[in-house]
Design a protein around this motif. Structure first.
Motif, PDB file in Angstrom:
ATOM      1  N   GLY A 121       0.798  -1.228   0.000  1.00 56.12           N
ATOM      2  CA  GLY A 121       0.000   0.000   0.000  1.00 56.12           C
ATOM      3  C   GLY A 121       0.819   1.260   0.000  1.00 56.12           C
ATOM      4  N   TYR A 122       1.550   1.508   1.095  1.00 58.52           N
ATOM      5  CA  TYR A 122       2.345   2.724   1.208  1.00 58.52           C
ATOM      6  C   TYR A 122       3.525   2.716   0.247  1.00 58.52           C
ATOM      7  CZ  TYR A 122      -0.324   3.819   5.398  1.00 58.52           C
ATOM      8  OH  TYR A 122      -1.343   4.115   6.275  1.00 58.52           O
ATOM      9  N   ASN A 123       4.062   1.538   0.002  1.00 60.08           N
ATOM     10  CA  ASN A 123       5.224   1.460  -0.874  1.00 60.08           C
ATOM     11  C   ASN A 123       4.862   1.747  -2.330  1.00 60.08           C
ATOM     12  OD1 ASN A 123       7.811   0.567   0.545  1.00 60.08           O
ATOM     13  ND2 ASN A 123       6.275  -0.740   1.479  1.00 60.08           N
ATOM     14  N   LEU A 124       3.606   1.496  -2.703  1.00 65.84           N
ATOM     15  CA  LEU A 124       3.180   1.863  -4.051  1.00 65.84           C
ATOM     16  C   LEU A 124       3.252   3.377  -4.217  1.00 65.84           C
ATOM     17  CD1 LEU A 124       1.888   1.268  -6.804  1.00 65.84           C
ATOM     18  CD2 LEU A 124      -0.350   1.421  -5.693  1.00 65.84           C
ATOM     19  N   ILE A 125       2.687   4.112  -3.253  1.00 61.94           N
ATOM     20  CA  ILE A 125       2.706   5.579  -3.302  1.00 61.94           C
ATOM     21  C   ILE A 125       4.143   6.091  -3.268  1.00 61.94           C
ATOM     22  CG2 ILE A 125       2.004   7.691  -2.110  1.00 61.94           C
ATOM     23  CD1 ILE A 125      -0.381   6.065  -0.987  1.00 61.94           C
ATOM     24  N   PHE A 126       4.954   5.496  -2.399  1.00 63.29           N
ATOM     25  CA  PHE A 126       6.351   5.919  -2.261  1.00 63.29           C
ATOM     26  C   PHE A 126       7.124   5.656  -3.557  1.00 63.29           C
ATOM     27  CE2 PHE A 126      10.794   4.981  -1.070  1.00 63.29           C
ATOM     28  CZ  PHE A 126      11.128   6.205  -0.503  1.00 63.29           C
ATOM     29  N   SER A 127       6.916   4.484  -4.137  1.00 61.47           N
ATOM     30  CA  SER A 127       7.632   4.112  -5.362  1.00 61.47           C
ATOM     31  C   SER A 127       7.279   5.043  -6.511  1.00 61.47           C
ATOM     32  CB  SER A 127       7.297   2.668  -5.752  1.00 61.47           C
ATOM     33  OG  SER A 127       7.712   1.767  -4.750  1.00 61.47           O
ATOM     34  N   ILE A 128       5.982   5.317  -6.661  1.00 63.12           N
ATOM     35  CA  ILE A 128       5.541   6.202  -7.750  1.00 63.12           C
ATOM     36  C   ILE A 128       6.063   7.616  -7.537  1.00 63.12           C
ATOM     37  CG2 ILE A 128       3.507   7.296  -8.782  1.00 63.12           C
ATOM     38  CD1 ILE A 128       2.021   4.656  -8.378  1.00 63.12           C
ATOM     39  N   SER A 129       6.036   8.078  -6.298  1.00 62.30           N
ATOM     40  CA  SER A 129       6.525   9.438  -5.992  1.00 62.30           C
ATOM     41  C   SER A 129       8.006   9.568  -6.316  1.00 62.30           C
ATOM     42  CB  SER A 129       6.281   9.761  -4.513  1.00 62.30           C
ATOM     43  OG  SER A 129       4.917   9.683  -4.199  1.00 62.30           O
TER      44      SER A 129
END
Length: 471
Positions: free
Chosen positions: A437-445
């Motif tokens: 979940g959070y790593n998806l947002i972090f990776s895309i950012s």
């Protein structure tokens, strides 16, 4: 002529195409068996050769009217071209259907049924593209995906899981589309949707159309080789691997199809634009712009992965292939939107054919060597991407790149692709651990911020000019 308004118009219509593409790429694989989906993609592979069966006539018209306006076109002459083309395609489909019945092959039979509607729609679309009528082009473009989307959703709702039904919905969509186009243009231009004696006489008087066929034949052959070039990986997986592997490789290609829809929009609008704006400054500007746009398309992979994991878990093995193939998007944009259109603008049809043959030969060699050595679908996808960038960096005709520019672009691609796979590797490992979940947002950012910095480093002037000048 405004490239921006034409792009927006065509891209807007392609949103409908995109929705239909999503259904075919995501929903159909989830309801069809792996073998059924493989057969569906086999049909699309065969159907990609339908354009060969107009023998270059459509491409010849595209070249003949390229750069003209609607008022420049002789309607009586165009009427004759139209009637001749319908008659020709009618006889071609009869031959193909007869062969299919003799050898008892349902897929070939379905391909035969699709010949007239698909090629006749191409006849109209290529004409609209040539004369820059992108309002008409956009209207004609959306008919097929809208009808196909409605019919497909109805059959999905009913619960039909026969892949042949979904092939037939596509054919029916094209048929309804050309009936609408024919009705409209019969009212305005007295077109006749009928095979009659006058049309057959037109077939006999082939000399009247010889110049159209000759100018378009080389482009058509080049387009067939061009299609083979981009489909080399799919053919390799079809020939050398089992149905299941072919289905997974085909799905990987379908998943980046959304991006390819918009590349198609750019490709179509660029031909008349380059016809009137053909200089090195413009070409280099858009070459850089396509690198920038294509690099941000890489972000889409992470949303694709999320969709596959949630809705198509049986196809998770296609994800590494998708990750590799999506890196080819900047290259595909440059080849299809700039290179191919420049061949037509410069009237270098024979060079397009010979150059495409060389690049196809390189692609086949690379794919064959990689697969024979590694025996994986991943190796096929890597070879396909390398083949695309060989053409991008070392074009043989229409454009000459300086050594320093080639080195700059190689460095740019190395940084962009290394960054993407680094983020991909991080996200993949994070998902295995369970923090998706959070790593998806972090990776895309991280990916987006890094892409902004790299693009500013290499294409600072181009980016700033976008905000100060009109496209």
């Amino acid at each position: 002529m405004s490239l921006k308004s034409d792009l927006l118009r065509v891209s807007g219509s392609n949103l409908i195409v995109m929705l239909s593409s999503i259904i075919n790429s995501i929903v159909l694989p989830s309801i069809l068996s792996i073998d059924g989906f493989a057969d569906l993609r086999t049909y699309t592979l065969y159907a990609s050769f339908i354009g060969f069966l107009h023998f270059g006539f459509v491409d010849g018209l595209n070249i003949k009217y390229g750069g003209d306006t609607k008022s420049d076109v002789d309607k009586i002459e165009f009427n004759k071209f139209h009637n001749f083309f319908i008659t020709l395609q009618f006889f071609v489909l009869l031959i193909v259907i007869t062969i299919a019945l003799i050898i008892n092959n349902n897929l070939i039979l379905l391909v035969g049924m699709a010949i007239l509607p698909i090629n006749l729609q191409s006849f109209f679309l290529y004409y609209f593209q040539a004369i820059g009528e992108f309002k008409e082009y956009s209207k004609a473009t959306v008919i097929v995906p809208i009808i196909n989307l409605v019919l497909t959703l109805i059959f999905i709702f009913i619960g039909i899981v026969d892949y042949e039904v979904y092939i037939f919905t596509t054919i029916l969509s094209y048929l309804i589309s050309i009936l609408i186009l024919e009705k409209k243009y019969r009212l305005h231009s007295n077109f006749y949707f009928v095979v009659n004696l006058n049309s057959i006489r037109l077939i006999r008087s082939f000399k009247a159309y010889k110049s159209i066929f000759l100018s378009g034949f080389y482009i058509m052959l080049g387009n067939i080789l061009f299609t083979l070039f981009f489909d080399t990986g799919r053919w390799m997986s079809k020939i050398f691997t089992a149905n299941e592997s072919f289905a997974k490789y085909s799905l990987a290609i379908s998943l980046i199809g959304v991006a390819l829809v918009f590349i198609g929009a750019i490709n179509k609008t660029f031909y008349p634009y380059l016809y009137h704006n053909n200089n090195a400054v413009i070409i280099n500007k858009y070459r850089s712009l396509f690198y920038i746009i294509g690099s941000f398309a890489l972000v889409g992979y992470f949303f694709i992965e999320l969709i596959i994991i949630k809705f198509l878990p049986k196809y998770t093995e296609a994800l590494p292939i998708t990750a590799i193939l999506i890196t080819s998007i900047p290259g595909i944009m440059i080849i299809k939107s700039i290179y191919v259109n420049l061949y037509k603008v410069h009237k270098k049809e024979r060079k397009f054919l010979s150059d495409t043959l060389i690049y196809l030969f390189i692609a086949v060699l690379l794919n064959y060597f990689f697969y024979q050595h590694f025996k994986t679908l991943t190796s096929i996808s890597i070879a396909s991407v390398i083949s695309i960038y060989i053409w991008v960096l070392f074009p043989m005709t229409c454009i000459k790149l300086k050594i320093k520019n080639i080195i700059k672009e190689i460095l740019y691609l190395t940084l962009i692709l290394s960054l993407f796979f680094l983020v991909y590797y991080f996200y993949y490992n994070a998902y295995i651990v369970g923090y998706n979940g959070y790593n998806l947002i972090f990776s895309i950012s991280i990916l987006i911020l890094s892409l902004i910095n790299i693009n500013l480093l290499f294409f600072k002037k181009v980016i700033f000019n976008i905000f100060h000048t009109q496209i």
